[in-house]
Design a protein around this motif. Structure first.
Motif, PDB file in Angstrom:
ATOM      1  N   PRO A  14      -3.591  -4.293   2.396  1.00 40.17           N
ATOM      2  CA  PRO A  14      -3.768  -4.808   0.893  1.00 40.17           C
ATOM      3  C   PRO A  14      -4.105  -3.889   0.444  1.00 40.17           C
ATOM      4  CG  PRO A  14      -5.273  -6.715   2.867  1.00 40.17           C
ATOM      5  CD  PRO A  14      -4.499  -5.415   3.340  1.00 40.17           C
ATOM      6  N   SER A  15      -2.946  -4.062  -0.749  1.00 40.04           N
ATOM      7  CA  SER A  15      -3.643  -2.978  -2.167  1.00 40.04           C
ATOM      8  C   SER A  15      -2.565  -3.472  -3.227  1.00 40.04           C
ATOM      9  CB  SER A  15      -2.802  -1.955  -1.389  1.00 40.04           C
ATOM     10  OG  SER A  15      -2.521  -0.156  -1.928  1.00 40.04           O
ATOM     11  N   THR A  16      -3.256  -3.188  -4.213  1.00 39.25           N
ATOM     12  CA  THR A  16      -2.762  -2.893  -5.550  1.00 39.25           C
ATOM     13  C   THR A  16      -1.772  -1.425  -5.815  1.00 39.25           C
ATOM     14  OG1 THR A  16      -4.910  -2.287  -6.493  1.00 39.25           O
ATOM     15  CG2 THR A  16      -3.618  -5.026  -5.943  1.00 39.25           C
ATOM     16  N   TYR A  17      -1.944  -0.853  -4.885  1.00 37.18           N
ATOM     17  CA  TYR A  17      -1.171   0.853  -5.038  1.00 37.18           C
ATOM     18  C   TYR A  17      -0.136   1.065  -5.879  1.00 37.18           C
ATOM     19  CZ  TYR A  17      -0.385   5.519  -4.249  1.00 37.18           C
ATOM     20  OH  TYR A  17      -0.120   6.601  -4.362  1.00 37.18           O
ATOM     21  N   GLN A  18       1.311  -0.044  -5.203  1.00 40.04           N
ATOM     22  CA  GLN A  18       2.537  -0.297  -5.405  1.00 40.04           C
ATOM     23  C   GLN A  18       3.014  -1.016  -6.676  1.00 40.04           C
ATOM     24  OE1 GLN A  18       6.029  -2.420  -3.568  1.00 40.04           O
ATOM     25  NE2 GLN A  18       5.454  -0.895  -2.412  1.00 40.04           N
ATOM     26  N   GLN A  19       1.829  -1.722  -6.582  1.00 43.62           N
ATOM     27  CA  GLN A  19       2.352  -2.439  -8.047  1.00 43.62           C
ATOM     28  C   GLN A  19       2.262  -1.662  -9.454  1.00 43.62           C
ATOM     29  OE1 GLN A  19       3.624  -5.526  -8.015  1.00 43.62           O
ATOM     30  NE2 GLN A  19       3.617  -5.793 -10.109  1.00 43.62           N
ATOM     31  N   GLN A  20       0.855  -1.652  -9.289  1.00 42.70           N
ATOM     32  CA  GLN A  20       0.167  -0.804 -10.054  1.00 42.70           C
ATOM     33  C   GLN A  20       0.643   0.462 -11.029  1.00 42.70           C
ATOM     34  OE1 GLN A  20      -3.423   1.548  -9.414  1.00 42.70           O
ATOM     35  NE2 GLN A  20      -3.633   2.446 -11.951  1.00 42.70           N
ATOM     36  N   TRP A  21       1.850   0.939  -9.907  1.00 39.67           N
ATOM     37  CA  TRP A  21       2.738   2.095 -10.807  1.00 39.67           C
ATOM     38  C   TRP A  21       3.916   1.561 -10.816  1.00 39.67           C
ATOM     39  CZ3 TRP A  21       0.541   6.071 -12.910  1.00 39.67           C
ATOM     40  CH2 TRP A  21      -1.029   6.187 -11.420  1.00 39.67           C
ATOM     41  N   LEU A  22       4.301   0.845 -10.186  1.00 42.43           N
ATOM     42  CA  LEU A  22       6.057  -0.206 -10.193  1.00 42.43           C
ATOM     43  C   LEU A  22       5.589  -0.500 -11.824  1.00 42.43           C
ATOM     44  CD1 LEU A  22       6.669  -1.713  -7.506  1.00 42.43           C
ATOM     45  CD2 LEU A  22       8.011  -0.281  -8.343  1.00 42.43           C
ATOM     46  N   GLU A  23       4.542  -1.816 -12.383  1.00 40.98           N
ATOM     47  CA  GLU A  23       4.422  -1.603 -13.568  1.00 40.98           C
ATOM     48  C   GLU A  23       4.648  -0.810 -14.415  1.00 40.98           C
ATOM     49  OE1 GLU A  23      -0.204  -3.843 -14.062  1.00 40.98           O
ATOM     50  OE2 GLU A  23       1.101  -5.375 -12.464  1.00 40.98           O
ATOM     51  N   VAL A  24       3.886   0.523 -14.466  1.00 39.67           N
ATOM     52  CA  VAL A  24       3.546   1.483 -15.030  1.00 39.67           C
ATOM     53  C   VAL A  24       4.987   1.730 -15.479  1.00 39.67           C
ATOM     54  CG1 VAL A  24       3.393   4.248 -15.014  1.00 39.67           C
ATOM     55  CG2 VAL A  24       1.403   2.739 -14.563  1.00 39.67           C
TER      56      VAL A  24
ATOM     57  N   SER B  56       0.828  -1.000  -0.015  1.00 38.57           N
ATOM     58  CA  SER B  56      -0.249  -0.108   0.022  1.00 38.57           C
ATOM     59  C   SER B  56       0.902   1.370   0.304  1.00 38.57           C
ATOM     60  CB  SER B  56      -0.980  -0.106   1.346  1.00 38.57           C
ATOM     61  OG  SER B  56      -0.047   0.185   2.311  1.00 38.57           O
ATOM     62  N   VAL B  57       2.319   1.236  -0.034  1.00 41.07           N
ATOM     63  CA  VAL B  57       3.081   2.238  -0.027  1.00 41.07           C
ATOM     64  C   VAL B  57       3.583   2.025  -0.534  1.00 41.07           C
ATOM     65  CG1 VAL B  57       5.380   3.035   0.916  1.00 41.07           C
ATOM     66  CG2 VAL B  57       3.482   2.450   1.981  1.00 41.07           C
TER      67      VAL B  57
END
Length: 557
Positions: A341-351, A237-238
């Motif tokens: 639980p979060s997809t926040y970090q993963q979303q922007w790492l993929e970007v 989430s970070v």
């Protein structure tokens, strides 16, 4: 030992010794002769003689930056003191303990028409944390001891600049073997205290937020403990955003803020997805204008800051600032911080991965230009280098290029001025005693050309000068480029080079005007030599802005 006969001068010198201020940068003058005599004849001190006070102060700033200890600058009376001001302001906003010691006329000789005489008392007060105006005719050991202790202790306790103004009456050059001792009062150890309610609120809100952004400004290398880095990196989430000057690395951190935000410009929903519930900031001032604009528009519900000395409400939504070090704060908080639980970090790492692919695709087709040059330069820097970057275009291009964790990266971001970058870098090279590279633009280099006018430039010092014949930043910034006054008053084009500066100051000079010459020169540029080197890269000023703006457009496609 030869000492100044003026008691006040001796007390200043002994005060510096008592506070373990060993490095003294002196600019020549008559009124400060008692101080010069005393410092130069005392083997405890390492003294430097630099004529230009503005350059001297930035040189001292670079020393203090690397030594992590106060460094003193000493000047004569009059306008000499005012030339320290740019470096003093930089030290104030960058938390560097610069100790300004100015000689002055006795108070009864102020404003009677004497030469080299101005109103020196408190002249730096807006950007110093203490001003000690010492006594002259009404000289009192006790009051001056108090002022000297207070000034020098404050410089250490607040890691900020102070000003000591010392009036001396003639004769100025008399010496004595007699020692006039100084009564030292040690600096106090300040225990940080944080508001318990604000701390508890932070823990609660952190644990409830699924989108937490950590924005890191200027940091000294290796200043954040590894366990803290891992804790932040492993929380889904970070999202941790860093800059080149953050000196903080992890595969799960995003180091290209401007590229990330450019990517979001193609769809408003992306900006909303990036908007954090909670923002945590620490470190010094941030380079990216885009992140400031973004967070002022897409404000988090809560903004917490961690800084021992200052609290900036940069995004107009500051909830609370904790006056403590980052390591101390997380040592207390880590056990209470939960992973949400979060997809926040993963979303922007993929970007970020998509952006990286686009970066290299665009770079492969880029003509010889500032963008191409910075990419080649950053790819060439060896490990374990101290990298000093000047302001304006240089630091902005740096934010777009990969950095190595072994580098120690610095830039005068306190005031973000182009003045003093070279002087600071030379002082840093002397202070660190490590291979040091300055990456600078032509206006910044020319503006601070007196930086080369000293005998302390080490042979392991390197300068890469990107010369686009003017203020290239103004072609990137908003403004009417067709206005007939644009070039003359903003871009200020010129045909100057560094070649004759290098001849005058005995610096090895190399030049490149195309990619082949650049790559050939870089192969030998970092090799050990007996004197410093400068590599000048000439680019086309009317092409650079087009290449960069097309790059950002490409990222949005």
């Amino acid at each position: 030992m030869k000492r100044p006969q003026i008691k006040l001068a001796q007390h200043i010198i002994e005060a510096c010794k008592a506070k373990e201020i060993k490095h003294i940068v002196i600019s020549p003058g008559s009124r400060n002769a008692p101080l010069t005599i005393g410092f130069a004849n005392n083997t405890y001190f390492t003294c430097y003689s630099i004529v230009d006070e503005r350059s001297a102060a930035f040189f001292a700033l670079g020393l203090a930056q690397q030594l992590n200890t106060p460094v003193a600058v000493v000047c004569t009376s009059g306008s000499a003191l005012l030339n320290y001001y740019p470096a003093v302001a930089e030290a104030f906003y960058s938390n560097i303990p610069l100790v300004v010691i100015s000689a002055d006329r006795p108070s009864h000789k102020i404003d009677i028409g004497d030469g080299q005489t101005i109103r020196q008392a408190n002249v730096l007060a807006n950007h110093t944390v203490y001003n000690a105006n010492l006594s002259d005719e009404t000289y009192s050991d006790k009051s001056n001891f108090y002022e000297l202790n207070k000034a020098l202790n404050t410089a250490v306790e607040q890691q900020a600049p102070v000003h000591i103004n010392a009036p001396f009456e003639e004769p100025l050059y008399l010496t004595t073997e007699e020692l006039f001792p100084f009564e030292n009062v040690p600096s106090e150890t300040i225990t940080p205290h944080i508001n318990e309610q604000a701390y508890n609120d932070f823990i609660t809100r952190w644990n409830q937020s699924s989108k937490k952004m950590v924005l890191v400004g200027v940091l000294a290398p290796n200043s954040i403990e590894k366990a803290i880095v891992e804790h932040l990196a492993n929380d889904p989430s970070v999202l941790v955003l860093t800059e080149t000057t953050s000196n903080l690395y992890h595969p799960n951190f995003v180091p290209y803020i401007d590229k990330l935000l450019t990517y979001t410009e193609k769809d408003p929903s992306l900006k909303e997805a990036l908007q954090p519930d909670l923002l945590l900031t620490f470190g010094g001032l941030v380079v990216s204008k885009k992140i400031k604009q973004f967070l002022r528009t897409y404000q988090p519900q809560y903004h917490y800051n961690i800084d021992l000395y200052k609290a900036y409400d940069s995004y107009y939504c500051l909830t609370h600032s904790f006056p403590i070090t980052v390591n101390q704060f997380f040592a207390q908080a880590t056990q209470q911080l939960l992973q949400v639980p979060s997809t926040y970090q993963q979303q922007w790492l993929e970007v970020q991965q998509q952006i990286t692919q686009k970066h290299y695709t665009y770079l492969a087709e880029t003509p010889f230009s500032d963008f191409k040059v910075y990419a080649e330069v950053f790819a060439s820097i060896p490990n374990d280098y101290v990298v000093q970057i000047s302001n304006s275009s240089a630091i902005r291009y740096a934010q777009l290029m990969p950095s190595q964790p072994s580098w120690r990266v610095y830039c005068n971001r306190g005031t973000s001025g182009i003045d003093g970058s070279t002087s600071t870098a030379i002082g840093a090279a002397v202070g660190s005693q490590k291979p040091t590279l300055l990456i600078t633009g032509d206006l910044s280099f020319l503006y601070d050309s007196n930086a080369l006018w000293n005998k302390y430039i080490p042979p392991y010092f390197r300068i890469i000068l990107i010369n686009n014949q003017g203020g290239g930043i103004f072609r990137i910034l908003p403004g009417d480029k067709t206005d007939p006054n644009f070039e003359y008053y903003f871009e200020t084009p010129h045909n100057l080079t560094a070649e004759h500066f290098c001849k005058m100051f005995d610096i090895s000079y190399q030049k490149a005007t195309n990619i082949e010459e650049l790559q050939n020169n870089l192969q030998s540029f970092y090799q050990n030599t007996e004197k410093p080197k400068l590599l000048e890269l000439t680019t086309e000023r009317t092409l650079n802005d087009k290449v960069l703006l097309k790059y950002f457009e490409f990222l949005k496609k």
